[in-house]
Design a protein around this motif. Structure first.
Motif, PDB file in Angstrom:
ATOM      1  N   ASN A   1     -26.410   7.616 -13.568  1.00 36.95           N
ATOM      2  CA  ASN A   1     -27.596   8.417 -13.896  1.00 36.95           C
ATOM      3  C   ASN A   1     -27.964   8.229 -15.364  1.00 36.95           C
ATOM      4  OD1 ASN A   1     -25.993  10.307 -15.543  1.00 36.95           O
ATOM      5  ND2 ASN A   1     -25.127  10.887 -13.559  1.00 36.95           N
ATOM      6  N   TRP A   2     -29.117   8.784 -15.753  1.00 36.42           N
ATOM      7  CA  TRP A   2     -29.626   8.608 -17.103  1.00 36.42           C
ATOM      8  C   TRP A   2     -28.726   9.242 -18.161  1.00 36.42           C
ATOM      9  CZ3 TRP A   2     -32.664   5.576 -19.709  1.00 36.42           C
ATOM     10  CH2 TRP A   2     -33.012   5.932 -21.007  1.00 36.42           C
ATOM     11  N   ALA A   3     -28.238  10.448 -17.865  1.00 38.19           N
ATOM     12  CA  ALA A   3     -27.440  11.158 -18.870  1.00 38.19           C
ATOM     13  C   ALA A   3     -26.228  10.324 -19.289  1.00 38.19           C
ATOM     14  CB  ALA A   3     -27.000  12.515 -18.324  1.00 38.19           C
ATOM     15  N   ALA A   4     -25.529   9.777 -18.314  1.00 37.84           N
ATOM     16  CA  ALA A   4     -24.351   8.955 -18.629  1.00 37.84           C
ATOM     17  C   ALA A   4     -24.768   7.705 -19.388  1.00 37.84           C
ATOM     18  CB  ALA A   4     -23.626   8.583 -17.339  1.00 37.84           C
ATOM     19  N   ALA A   5     -25.868   7.102 -18.949  1.00 38.56           N
ATOM     20  CA  ALA A   5     -26.324   5.854 -19.572  1.00 38.56           C
ATOM     21  C   ALA A   5     -26.739   6.078 -21.013  1.00 38.56           C
ATOM     22  CB  ALA A   5     -27.501   5.283 -18.763  1.00 38.56           C
ATOM     23  N   GLU A   6     -27.509   7.138 -21.255  1.00 43.04           N
ATOM     24  CA  GLU A   6     -27.975   7.374 -22.628  1.00 43.04           C
ATOM     25  C   GLU A   6     -26.802   7.681 -23.554  1.00 43.04           C
ATOM     26  OE1 GLU A   6     -31.366  10.173 -23.512  1.00 43.04           O
ATOM     27  OE2 GLU A   6     -30.239  10.486 -25.361  1.00 43.04           O
ATOM     28  N   THR A   7     -25.879   8.480 -23.082  1.00 44.53           N
ATOM     29  CA  THR A   7     -24.705   8.784 -23.915  1.00 44.53           C
ATOM     30  C   THR A   7     -23.939   7.503 -24.250  1.00 44.53           C
ATOM     31  OG1 THR A   7     -24.566  10.895 -22.754  1.00 44.53           O
ATOM     32  CG2 THR A   7     -22.672  10.262 -24.092  1.00 44.53           C
ATOM     33  N   ALA A   8     -23.804   6.646 -23.270  1.00 48.63           N
ATOM     34  CA  ALA A   8     -23.065   5.394 -23.491  1.00 48.63           C
ATOM     35  C   ALA A   8     -23.772   4.497 -24.515  1.00 48.63           C
ATOM     36  CB  ALA A   8     -22.898   4.648 -22.169  1.00 48.63           C
ATOM     37  N   VAL A   9     -25.081   4.342 -24.373  1.00 46.60           N
ATOM     38  CA  VAL A   9     -25.753   3.419 -25.303  1.00 46.60           C
ATOM     39  C   VAL A   9     -25.812   4.008 -26.715  1.00 46.60           C
ATOM     40  CG1 VAL A   9     -27.056   2.175 -23.536  1.00 46.60           C
ATOM     41  CG2 VAL A   9     -28.117   4.138 -24.685  1.00 46.60           C
ATOM     42  N   ARG A  10     -25.905   5.337 -26.812  1.00 46.63           N
ATOM     43  CA  ARG A  10     -25.882   5.931 -28.157  1.00 46.63           C
ATOM     44  C   ARG A  10     -24.529   5.661 -28.812  1.00 46.63           C
ATOM     45  NH1 ARG A  10     -26.955  11.226 -27.112  1.00 46.63           N
ATOM     46  NH2 ARG A  10     -24.773  11.799 -27.346  1.00 46.63           N
ATOM     47  N   GLU A  11     -23.482   5.830 -28.036  1.00 45.84           N
ATOM     48  CA  GLU A  11     -22.142   5.558 -28.572  1.00 45.84           C
ATOM     49  C   GLU A  11     -22.012   4.082 -28.959  1.00 45.84           C
ATOM     50  OE1 GLU A  11     -19.062   7.521 -26.247  1.00 45.84           O
ATOM     51  OE2 GLU A  11     -17.587   6.040 -26.971  1.00 45.84           O
ATOM     52  N   LEU A  12     -22.550   3.212 -28.141  1.00 45.21           N
ATOM     53  CA  LEU A  12     -22.505   1.775 -28.446  1.00 45.21           C
ATOM     54  C   LEU A  12     -23.272   1.468 -29.731  1.00 45.21           C
ATOM     55  CD1 LEU A  12     -23.054   0.052 -24.982  1.00 45.21           C
ATOM     56  CD2 LEU A  12     -21.028  -0.145 -26.454  1.00 45.21           C
ATOM     57  N   ALA A  13     -24.465   2.036 -29.847  1.00 47.47           N
ATOM     58  CA  ALA A  13     -25.305   1.741 -31.014  1.00 47.47           C
ATOM     59  C   ALA A  13     -24.667   2.276 -32.291  1.00 47.47           C
ATOM     60  CB  ALA A  13     -26.696   2.346 -30.827  1.00 47.47           C
TER      61      ALA A  13
ATOM     62  N   THR B   1     -39.656   3.276 -17.624  1.00 49.87           N
ATOM     63  CA  THR B   1     -39.333   3.133 -19.045  1.00 49.87           C
ATOM     64  C   THR B   1     -38.015   2.398 -19.271  1.00 49.87           C
ATOM     65  OG1 THR B   1     -40.465   5.226 -19.467  1.00 49.87           O
ATOM     66  CG2 THR B   1     -38.903   4.493 -21.155  1.00 49.87           C
ATOM     67  N   HIS B   2     -37.970   1.671 -20.405  1.00 52.80           N
ATOM     68  CA  HIS B   2     -36.672   1.213 -20.909  1.00 52.80           C
ATOM     69  C   HIS B   2     -36.576   1.475 -22.402  1.00 52.80           C
ATOM     70  CE1 HIS B   2     -39.054  -2.561 -21.507  1.00 52.80           C
ATOM     71  NE2 HIS B   2     -38.324  -2.667 -22.607  1.00 52.80           N
ATOM     72  N   LEU B   3     -35.355   1.535 -22.876  1.00 50.39           N
ATOM     73  CA  LEU B   3     -35.100   1.586 -24.322  1.00 50.39           C
ATOM     74  C   LEU B   3     -34.858   0.138 -24.708  1.00 50.39           C
ATOM     75  CD1 LEU B   3     -32.631   4.639 -24.509  1.00 50.39           C
ATOM     76  CD2 LEU B   3     -35.126   4.633 -24.232  1.00 50.39           C
ATOM     77  N   SER B   4     -35.810  -0.457 -25.436  1.00 50.23           N
ATOM     78  CA  SER B   4     -35.722  -1.897 -25.693  1.00 50.23           C
ATOM     79  C   SER B   4     -34.878  -2.226 -26.913  1.00 50.23           C
ATOM     80  CB  SER B   4     -37.131  -2.481 -25.859  1.00 50.23           C
ATOM     81  OG  SER B   4     -37.791  -1.888 -26.948  1.00 50.23           O
ATOM     82  N   HIS B   5     -34.823  -1.297 -27.866  1.00 51.02           N
ATOM     83  CA  HIS B   5     -34.079  -1.550 -29.096  1.00 51.02           C
ATOM     84  C   HIS B   5     -33.310  -0.287 -29.438  1.00 51.02           C
ATOM     85  CE1 HIS B   5     -37.219  -4.570 -29.093  1.00 51.02           C
ATOM     86  NE2 HIS B   5     -36.510  -5.271 -29.940  1.00 51.02           N
ATOM     87  N   LEU B   6     -32.019  -0.461 -29.694  1.00 53.95           N
ATOM     88  CA  LEU B   6     -31.187   0.718 -29.944  1.00 53.95           C
ATOM     89  C   LEU B   6     -30.648   0.698 -31.369  1.00 53.95           C
ATOM     90  CD1 LEU B   6     -30.846  -0.001 -26.680  1.00 53.95           C
ATOM     91  CD2 LEU B   6     -29.788   2.247 -26.900  1.00 53.95           C
ATOM     92  N   TYR B   7     -30.678   1.856 -31.972  1.00 55.23           N
ATOM     93  CA  TYR B   7     -30.242   2.031 -33.354  1.00 55.23           C
ATOM     94  C   TYR B   7     -29.263   3.197 -33.397  1.00 55.23           C
ATOM     95  CZ  TYR B   7     -34.620  -0.541 -34.031  1.00 55.23           C
ATOM     96  OH  TYR B   7     -35.628  -1.475 -33.964  1.00 55.23           O
ATOM     97  N   ALA B   8     -28.467   3.268 -34.445  1.00 54.89           N
ATOM     98  CA  ALA B   8     -27.578   4.420 -34.609  1.00 54.89           C
ATOM     99  C   ALA B   8     -28.402   5.708 -34.636  1.00 54.89           C
ATOM    100  CB  ALA B   8     -26.762   4.274 -35.887  1.00 54.89           C
ATOM    101  N   GLN B   9     -29.589   5.622 -35.210  1.00 60.05           N
ATOM    102  CA  GLN B   9     -30.421   6.809 -35.398  1.00 60.05           C
ATOM    103  C   GLN B   9     -31.232   7.210 -34.164  1.00 60.05           C
ATOM    104  OE1 GLN B   9     -32.922   6.391 -38.879  1.00 60.05           O
ATOM    105  NE2 GLN B   9     -34.330   7.974 -38.182  1.00 60.05           N
TER     106      GLN B   9
END
Lengths: 536, 536
Positions: A277-289, A435-443
């Protein structure tokens, strides 16, 4: 050959199969194609040139048309319906900085507006000629395309600013280098265009945005030549490069740019990971970034984009098997796909990928290996062709993008999609938005939303629908604190929303800056900033 | 307590032992101390304030003196000889943006020049009041020092711009975060000062220069309040942050800044590697900088700096043993020392260090482990105290820094050192000059040169020697294509050399930009840019 009224090469087709069409019909209703205007029909409406003759200026109508429009949806409507409206009065193809200077002198002398032209892939109206405007000259820079210097020690290369992406990469590749700047428009956009619109490439996580690789260059301005030397870094006052970045042709014509290059990567791979789901995915990519891992790309599709992409991909049996596997692993109807890229020296890249996959596993990520990643890479510039294919079946595709800090990423995504879905309610039309998040930043992240809806079949009605949709999503962006563009620039389409983030004082500062270089205000009027005294 | 006429805390002494003094005597001759003026003597020469009274403005002479000078050598001469010359007519310590606005209105009304003041560590004359100038008001921002917001999700923190380095880090550390910005002035400089002078920290390889961490903020300008929102990235025209960065107080007073923070590193280590000669060392660090390894620091001393540092360190027996070991490993009289830092998640940091050491081994690098690195870290802010100690023995120490692309790094280093050695030949004085590359980039490096020479014992003669030396090294920088500053800013000392890199057109653009925010030209006149109509 390049399509005159659509995207890319006319030899390349992205076919939509029956399942894809059924999906679109179910989402927004059955589409009906229109009979496109021919090039001859489109050109017939073009008025005579108002320019005084000049040996460098060509006033052929077809050429004026080809250089007068970009790839925004209004541009498409104008071309496809054969209602092109105002176009430049002439086009010049300078082959030197001297010729650019000569053209600027001519423009100042005859009070002609100058529209610098790179690859013509703008989706924000950077090339638009307003109706009733004074005569306009398009300066097409694509003959300034040679590599002029290569400094392997400093990893710097100097190019004519009109060089196209593939040509630039080929010239570097011959020496073992890459710029690593791969926006989706890569095949048809130019180095100069990337710089003046603040472009971002798909692998910006490794190579940086264009801001980070633009090291210096030369701009011909009405007030003179601005030469920006290269330094690895400097604390000497205002950075002149930042005056050129995002200037969208308002301060002059960028003729030459020096860029920071990298050795061709020894190893490169793209891997797909699915989340339940989105919640897990967003948390993961934020941690990655935020983990500062040496990855080259992170790109996360939401549930609707994942569904849309898997459905439109066409490989029904394969995708069916993938979905059954994912479902068995806990990734069902809400699954979201992440693409992870690594590039560089092999041991480091493999180690970074391993660390990244460990992070995704911690958030229920299911790694499906690199075959989907390889497919993604193979099609990285092909997906744009979907726009052509959809049009043939009576559907239009448009996109909008912004960037926000992490606490507002999901809010923004939902708000933009909802604004789009509601925008054409009065017309009884549905909008399919994903939608997609095309570019991920720490911020935070960019938030890139695609819309599919039906062609009305009438130029005015299609323009009206587009205005409604564009207005609604732009207002949602402003309301939720996003920037009006993360990677496409401002042009005319986003200009009304710029003051929300710059403030009146900031907008005034931009006017003061551009006014210094262009005291007669001949450069790309109406783009980026509204004219204080109205457009003329 | 903070020294009023030298560097840092007066409880901290960096003692020079007999070997160190013998080294200096051999290099530049025996030094003779002067009798420093007392604070009372220095204050006696300060004229009455010319400011109209205001409840926020204090006109006490000692306060005006303390806020009127920085840490440049001319500033030192003025303080030590008790010839302070012009100082601000008053000092205000605003506690809110409203008070800053009130002070700006006051300054506009009475035509008072405004000099924003952070930590007062400028080495380029950013705080100087020119003789004969209209009345000047110093706005000391150090009461704007609280953390106002912390967004852990976006890794952003907002501070009053006058917060000192240690205070900022302590407030972040309490939550498990760091800014990671550690210039050598860290203990006495402020966030706002770092931003408006484009500071760079010792671990910028990991954390970025201040440009990369400054995410947004608020500037009170005479024309109004400039609020810069935070975005992870944006393609929306000119980046307003870049108008503030390096503006050196010319466009307004930065009152609040939001910065990108990082989690405190799990692991951090500094390791020393010695090379037999400069050629091997430079090749190795260039390879390291271009390998995109996740290191946090690279700092390379040339042969003379390595020799000087080892000699002045004081641990004769230990250093003797080290030199014998190095000599046995092939690093003799020409040896150059590299400090490598890694920070972050332990496995990744250790792997990066391992990769880095493999590169250095490929260029005859001798790794001597981390005890010297630990020592370096312990003394990272102590070496500046050498300036105080040298003064006591009749020697002055000054520095100059630039940055250039790799092909010119060694040429620049040699040219600056030679210019310094020759500069005081007419005075019959020798200059001991040595260099390190403090910040390394794929494109090039900073070149940071230190000079030691003898005090003349006479204010005018010392000022004249400094001018000769500063002029000679600055001209060498310009001649060899360097920027006039990599990390100290422009101030008044570097302003004459700025046009060499910006051009007249670029300088004019900076004037146009600042003039928009400061139409009456009250902000920090004479700094960064020479005034078009002369300084008043």
């Amino acid at each position: 050959m390049r399509r005159w009224n659509g995207w890319g090469d006319d030899a390349i087709e992205f076919a939509l199969n029956e399942d894809a069409l059924a999906f679109l019909r179910a989402r927004v209703g059955p589409g009906a194609a229109i009979g496109d205007a021919t090039l001859a029909q489109a050109c017939a409406a073009i008025g005579p040139s108002r320019l005084a003759p000049h040996r460098l200026i060509d006033t052929t109508p077809a050429l004026r048309l080809q250089n007068g429009l970009g790839q925004s949806l209004p541009d498409w409507f104008k071309l496809r319906y054969g209602k092109v409206g105002a176009v430049p009065d002439g086009v010049a193809f300078p082959e030197s900085a001297e010729q650019v200077r000569e053209l600027l002198h001519y423009a100042e002398r005859f009070d002609v507006a100058v529209i610098p032209h790179g690859g013509g892939t703008s989706v924000a109206g950077h090339l638009t000629v307003a109706a009733g405007m004074r005569p306009a000259l398009s300066i097409n820079l694509t003959r300034l395309c040679r590599m002029r210097a290569l400094d392997k020690q400093a990893q710097l290369a100097t190019f004519g600013a009109g060089v196209f992406g593939p040509d630039l990469e080929a010239q570097l590749r011959a020496h073992g280098y890459t710029l690593g700047h791969f926006p989706q428009s890569f095949e048809y956009s130019t180095l100069g265009g990337w710089i003046v619109t603040r472009s971002s490439g798909q692998q910006s996580l490794r190579y940086g945005r264009i801001e980070q690789v633009f090291a210096g260059g030369t701009v011909e301005t009405p007030a003179g030549t601005l030469s920006i030397p290269t330094f690895p870094a400097s604390a000497a006052g205002t950075d002149l490069r930042e005056m050129v970045l995002g200037s969208e042709g308002r301060l002059g014509v960028l003729t030459e740019a020096t860029v920071r290059i990298s050795k061709l990567p020894e190893y490169e791979a793209f891997h797909a990971v699915f989340f339940p789901n989105w919640a897990a995915a967003e948390t993961a990519v934020r941690e990655l970034a935020q983990a500062k891992l040496p990855l080259s790309m992170l790109r996360l599709s939401n549930q609707l984009e994942t569904l849309t992409m898997l459905t439109l991909a066409g490989h029904k049996r394969l995708i069916g098997a993938l979905r059954r596997y994912l479902s068995w692993r806990g990734c069902g109807a809400d699954t979201c796909m992440l693409m992870i890229g690594v590039s560089g020296e092999k041991a480091g890249a493999v180690a970074a990928l391993k660390s990244a996959l460990a992070v995704t596993r911690g958030h229920q990520g299911v790694h499906v290996g690199k075959s989907m990643g390889a497919k993604w890479k193979q099609n990285r510039y092909r997906n744009v062709y979907l726009r052509n294919a959809a049009w043939e079946h009576g559907y239009v595709i448009d996109t909008v993008e912004t960037a926000v800090d992490w606490p507002r990423v999901e809010i923004m995504m939902l708000a933009v999609e909802q604004a789009a879905r509601d925008a054409l309610g009065g017309q009884g039309e549905r909008v399919h938005a994903y939608t997609h998040l095309s570019h991920l930043y720490a911020q935070g992240a960019s938030v890139y939303t695609t819309f599919v809806y039906r062609l009305a079949g009438d130029f005015d009605e299609d323009m009206a629908r587009w205005r409604l949709l564009k207005g609604a999503v732009s207002e949602a962006i402003v309301e939720h604190g996003g920037t009006i563009s993360h990677q496409h620039g401002v042009g005319v389409d986003h200009a009304p929303y710029l003051a929300a983030e710059k403030g009146a004082l900031g907008i005034g500062a931009m006017h003061a800056l551009f006014g210094h270089f262009d005291p007669q205000a001949i450069m790309n009027p109406g783009k980026l900033l509204a004219e204080a005294g109205g457009l003329r």
